[in-house]
Motif scaffolding. Structure first.
Motif, PDB file in Angstrom:
ATOM      1  N   LEU A  52       0.828  -1.204   0.000  1.00  0.00           N
ATOM      2  CA  LEU A  52       0.000   0.000   0.000  1.00  0.00           C
ATOM      3  C   LEU A  52       0.862   1.253   0.000  1.00  0.00           C
ATOM      4  CD1 LEU A  52      -2.631  -1.177   2.628  1.00  0.00           C
ATOM      5  CD2 LEU A  52      -2.980  -0.988   0.152  1.00  0.00           C
ATOM      6  N   GLU A  53       1.895   1.272   0.820  1.00  0.00           N
ATOM      7  CA  GLU A  53       2.779   2.439   0.873  1.00  0.00           C
ATOM      8  C   GLU A  53       3.505   2.637  -0.441  1.00  0.00           C
ATOM      9  OE1 GLU A  53       6.451   4.646   1.302  1.00  0.00           O
ATOM     10  OE2 GLU A  53       6.402   2.455   1.122  1.00  0.00           O
ATOM     11  N   LEU A  54       3.848   1.533  -1.122  1.00  0.00           N
ATOM     12  CA  LEU A  54       4.534   1.635  -2.407  1.00  0.00           C
ATOM     13  C   LEU A  54       3.609   2.177  -3.495  1.00  0.00           C
ATOM     14  CD1 LEU A  54       6.508  -1.732  -2.275  1.00  0.00           C
ATOM     15  CD2 LEU A  54       7.381   0.569  -1.814  1.00  0.00           C
ATOM     16  N   LEU A  55       2.332   1.799  -3.455  1.00  0.00           N
ATOM     17  CA  LEU A  55       1.376   2.349  -4.413  1.00  0.00           C
ATOM     18  C   LEU A  55       1.251   3.859  -4.251  1.00  0.00           C
ATOM     19  CD1 LEU A  55      -1.440  -0.361  -4.289  1.00  0.00           C
ATOM     20  CD2 LEU A  55       0.109   0.100  -6.196  1.00  0.00           C
ATOM     21  N   VAL A  56       1.403   4.337  -3.024  1.00  0.00           N
ATOM     22  CA  VAL A  56       1.345   5.779  -2.764  1.00  0.00           C
ATOM     23  C   VAL A  56       2.666   6.443  -3.154  1.00  0.00           C
ATOM     24  CG1 VAL A  56       1.144   7.529  -0.948  1.00  0.00           C
ATOM     25  CG2 VAL A  56      -0.388   5.546  -0.956  1.00  0.00           C
ATOM     26  N   ARG A  57       3.772   5.901  -2.677  1.00  0.00           N
ATOM     27  CA  ARG A  57       5.074   6.555  -2.871  1.00  0.00           C
ATOM     28  C   ARG A  57       5.572   6.457  -4.308  1.00  0.00           C
ATOM     29  NH1 ARG A  57      10.239   4.428  -2.139  1.00  0.00           N
ATOM     30  NH2 ARG A  57       9.441   2.657  -0.921  1.00  0.00           N
ATOM     31  N   LEU A  58       5.439   5.290  -4.920  1.00  0.00           N
ATOM     32  CA  LEU A  58       5.931   5.112  -6.287  1.00  0.00           C
ATOM     33  C   LEU A  58       4.855   5.341  -7.336  1.00  0.00           C
ATOM     34  CD1 LEU A  58       8.075   1.874  -5.773  1.00  0.00           C
ATOM     35  CD2 LEU A  58       8.878   4.243  -5.833  1.00  0.00           C
ATOM     36  N   GLY A  59       3.605   5.028  -6.997  1.00  0.00           N
ATOM     37  CA  GLY A  59       2.538   5.111  -7.979  1.00  0.00           C
ATOM     38  C   GLY A  59       1.779   6.419  -7.978  1.00  0.00           C
ATOM     39  N   GLY A  60       1.925   7.204  -6.926  1.00  0.00           N
ATOM     40  CA  GLY A  60       1.227   8.480  -6.879  1.00  0.00           C
ATOM     41  C   GLY A  60      -0.218   8.395  -6.439  1.00  0.00           C
ATOM     42  N   MET A  61      -0.647   7.241  -5.930  1.00  0.00           N
ATOM     43  CA  MET A  61      -2.008   7.132  -5.413  1.00  0.00           C
ATOM     44  C   MET A  61      -2.147   7.904  -4.103  1.00  0.00           C
ATOM     45  SD  MET A  61      -3.215   3.181  -5.893  1.00  0.00           S
ATOM     46  CE  MET A  61      -4.042   2.658  -7.396  1.00  0.00           C
ATOM     47  N   THR A  62      -3.354   8.305  -3.776  1.00  0.00           N
ATOM     48  CA  THR A  62      -3.630   8.761  -2.428  1.00  0.00           C
ATOM     49  C   THR A  62      -3.773   7.531  -1.535  1.00  0.00           C
ATOM     50  OG1 THR A  62      -6.040   8.716  -2.636  1.00  0.00           O
ATOM     51  CG2 THR A  62      -4.912  10.727  -3.380  1.00  0.00           C
ATOM     52  N   PRO A  63      -3.595   7.687  -0.230  1.00  0.00           N
ATOM     53  CA  PRO A  63      -3.802   6.523   0.637  1.00  0.00           C
ATOM     54  C   PRO A  63      -5.188   5.894   0.472  1.00  0.00           C
ATOM     55  CG  PRO A  63      -2.653   8.235   1.845  1.00  0.00           C
ATOM     56  CD  PRO A  63      -3.046   8.844   0.528  1.00  0.00           C
ATOM     57  N   LEU A  64      -6.216   6.712   0.296  1.00  0.00           N
ATOM     58  CA  LEU A  64      -7.560   6.164   0.134  1.00  0.00           C
ATOM     59  C   LEU A  64      -7.674   5.373  -1.167  1.00  0.00           C
ATOM     60  CD1 LEU A  64     -10.165   6.099   1.726  1.00  0.00           C
ATOM     61  CD2 LEU A  64     -10.918   8.154   0.507  1.00  0.00           C
ATOM     62  N   GLU A  65      -7.021   5.849  -2.228  1.00  0.00           N
ATOM     63  CA  GLU A  65      -7.028   5.114  -3.497  1.00  0.00           C
ATOM     64  C   GLU A  65      -6.299   3.781  -3.356  1.00  0.00           C
ATOM     65  OE1 GLU A  65      -7.153   8.857  -6.669  1.00  0.00           O
ATOM     66  OE2 GLU A  65      -5.229   8.082  -5.945  1.00  0.00           O
ATOM     67  N   ALA A  66      -5.195   3.765  -2.617  1.00  0.00           N
ATOM     68  CA  ALA A  66      -4.454   2.520  -2.420  1.00  0.00           C
ATOM     69  C   ALA A  66      -5.297   1.506  -1.643  1.00  0.00           C
ATOM     70  CB  ALA A  66      -3.146   2.804  -1.687  1.00  0.00           C
ATOM     71  N   ILE A  67      -5.996   1.973  -0.612  1.00  0.00           N
ATOM     72  CA  ILE A  67      -6.871   1.077   0.157  1.00  0.00           C
ATOM     73  C   ILE A  67      -7.968   0.518  -0.741  1.00  0.00           C
ATOM     74  CG2 ILE A  67      -8.590   1.024   2.006  1.00  0.00           C
ATOM     75  CD1 ILE A  67      -6.760   3.034   3.508  1.00  0.00           C
ATOM     76  N   THR A  68      -8.537   1.357  -1.600  1.00  0.00           N
ATOM     77  CA  THR A  68      -9.587   0.898  -2.510  1.00  0.00           C
ATOM     78  C   THR A  68      -9.049  -0.141  -3.488  1.00  0.00           C
ATOM     79  OG1 THR A  68     -10.648   3.066  -2.322  1.00  0.00           O
ATOM     80  CG2 THR A  68     -11.353   1.665  -4.149  1.00  0.00           C
ATOM     81  N   ALA A  69      -7.805   0.045  -3.952  1.00  0.00           N
ATOM     82  CA  ALA A  69      -7.188  -0.933  -4.858  1.00  0.00           C
ATOM     83  C   ALA A  69      -7.013  -2.284  -4.187  1.00  0.00           C
ATOM     84  CB  ALA A  69      -5.835  -0.409  -5.340  1.00  0.00           C
ATOM     85  N   ALA A  70      -6.884  -2.276  -2.861  1.00  0.00           N
ATOM     86  CA  ALA A  70      -6.657  -3.511  -2.111  1.00  0.00           C
ATOM     87  C   ALA A  70      -7.928  -4.073  -1.496  1.00  0.00           C
ATOM     88  CB  ALA A  70      -5.631  -3.256  -1.009  1.00  0.00           C
ATOM     89  N   THR A  71      -9.060  -3.445  -1.781  1.00  0.00           N
ATOM     90  CA  THR A  71     -10.327  -3.925  -1.216  1.00  0.00           C
ATOM     91  C   THR A  71     -11.360  -4.056  -2.336  1.00  0.00           C
ATOM     92  OG1 THR A  71     -10.849  -1.626  -0.547  1.00  0.00           O
ATOM     93  CG2 THR A  71      -9.849  -3.074   1.108  1.00  0.00           C
TER      94      THR A  71
END
Length: 429
Positions: free
Chosen positions: A340-359
């Motif tokens: 999740l942190e990598l999706l935010v740091r490397l991918g530019g997602m917001t934390p909420l977007e990363a959580i949605t990608a994983a749920t």
């Protein structure tokens, strides 16, 4: 411990839909499912008389979903080829520990994309063993000299003896008719999805990521058969551009890795509604040069850098992303939420977007969105309870100490902080 309804309240609820959290929220658990989710002030009449559990302001997220794992592979424990010298029963017992660790660290559903057979799924579903809800591909299909070809000296099939369990269909296919037959064999063996490899790989000995590892007509045949047999999703290992192009044009459900995606292919994936599973966790730790052939080590260093540089472009282009980690290859089991942190740091997602990608989004890719992935009435009570605020510190979810409790289907898988007590029954006897 009882079978009464349980109202979890005084919680900050992140529902998986990408909406802002519900402060002072509550969840009404009724057996394995959620009966209601929302602000405590709006609790329905059914909550009257429910056993109340105060979560002390902790955050509740849906149970997370990892759509790309390999429980039959050891990760940091050692070299996968070690399995060739182990009895299948011994290898199975090691799998059980990996399943339990993954569940207790926040993953309540996982898609195993080569290695486990349907027996593991059945044992988890019957609560004979603790683990995430399992979806299995059983095998990974490629042509000879492709990514699924780990033939060792002496013509020993490395995947068959070191990774697969007895009776599983083979991984190597060399014709369109052979592909159609193999997909049907996997369906008969209980596969929930089909895993292909359309490019070479980093660890495979006979190819390179930039090579086309499965002919396009064979990919199309696999997609047609998977659709005919219940609409099974087709996931494709594809690193270099030729393999990604063949997968996208072939109509697959998801591109796994997708490191060499360019703007043309990204646009086509958006139009087709195809998912990308970036597997960034696997890229942050290079292969061990002391136990890796020099050619494989060099491939890993190069392609891991490409992966980290390209993912932001794919996300910015609007390609749908589902969380997957490739855990078991180089990443150790139980570290899944570090993705999740990598999706935010490397991918530019917001934390909420990363959580949605994983749920929610991961559930949609896997075809289980009707039972899990979001916190709403009628879904399973798959919950992760944490003392962290993932919207300000997404990396905290990757620390098991911050995962205070995990609930799967209304049953407690782990309660590190003692917040649930005996309100919910234990997951396994």
């Amino acid at each position: 411990m009882s079978d009464e309804r349980v109202l979890l309240h005084h919680a900050r609820v992140i529902d998986g839909h990408g909406r802002e959290p519900v402060d002072d929220g509550a969840l009404l658990v009724d057996g394995p499912s959620l009966l209601w989710v929302g602000p405590l002030a709006e609790a329905p009449d059914e909550a009257a008389g429910a056993r109340r559990v105060d979560l002390g302001g902790r955050v509740v997220c849906p149970g997370f979903i990892d759509v790309h794992v390999h429980f039959a592979l050891p990760g940091e424990e050692g070299n996968p080829i070690m399995g060739a010298g182990e009895l299948p029963t011994y290898r199975a017992l090691k799998v059980l520990e990996r399943l339990r660790t993954t569940l207790e660290n926040g993953v309540t559903t996982a898609r195993d994309l080569m290695g486990l057979d349907a027996g593991f799924r059945q044992a988890v579903a019957e609560r004979r063993i603790a683990g995430p809800r399992l979806l299995v591909s059983i095998a990974m299909l490629s042509q000879h000299a492709g990514h699924a070809d780990f033939t060792l000296p002496g013509h020993i099939d490395g995947l068959a003896v070191a990774v697969a369990f007895p009776g599983s269909p083979g991984n190597l296919v060399d014709s369109v008719d052979g592909m159609r037959l193999r997909v049907r064999e996997l369906v008969a063996a209980g596969a929930d999805c089909v895993k292909l490899a359309s490019s070479g790989g980093v660890t495979s000995p006979h190819d390179r990521p930039e090579w086309l590892g499965l002919r396009p007509e064979m990919i199309r045949a696999a997609v047609e058969e998977a659709e005919a047999y219940g609409g099974l999703p087709v996931a494709v290992h594809a690193i270099g551009r030729p393999g990604i192009e063949a997968a996208v044009h072939g109509g697959v459900s998801s591109v796994e890795h997708g490191y060499a995606l360019d703007d043309e292919l990204r646009a086509e994936m958006v139009d087709r509604g195809q998912f990308l599973v970036p597997t960034l966790l696997e890229t942050v730790k290079d292969l061990d040069p002391t136990r890796t052939p020099p050619a494989a080590y060099a491939k890993g260093v190069r392609w891991h850098r490409i992966a980290q540089e390209s993912v932001a472009g794919s996300i910015a282009a609007g390609v749908r992303v589902a969380m997957g980690t490739d855990s078991g290859l180089t990443a150790g089991h139980g570290n899944n939420l570090k993705e999740l942190e990598l999706l935010v740091r490397l991918g530019g997602m917001t934390p909420l977007e990363a959580i949605t990608a994983a749920t929610r989004d991961a559930a949609e890719l896997c075809g289980v969105a009707d039972v899990t992935g979001t916190l709403e009435a009628g879904r399973y009570a798959d919950l992760v309870i944490t003392d962290a605020d993932p919207l300000t510190d997404i990396g905290a979810l990757g620390d098991p100490r911050r995962i205070h409790a995990v609930v799967k289907e209304g049953r407690t898988a782990i309660d590190r902080a003692g917040v649930l007590g005996e309100a919910l029954p234990p997951l396994c006897p």
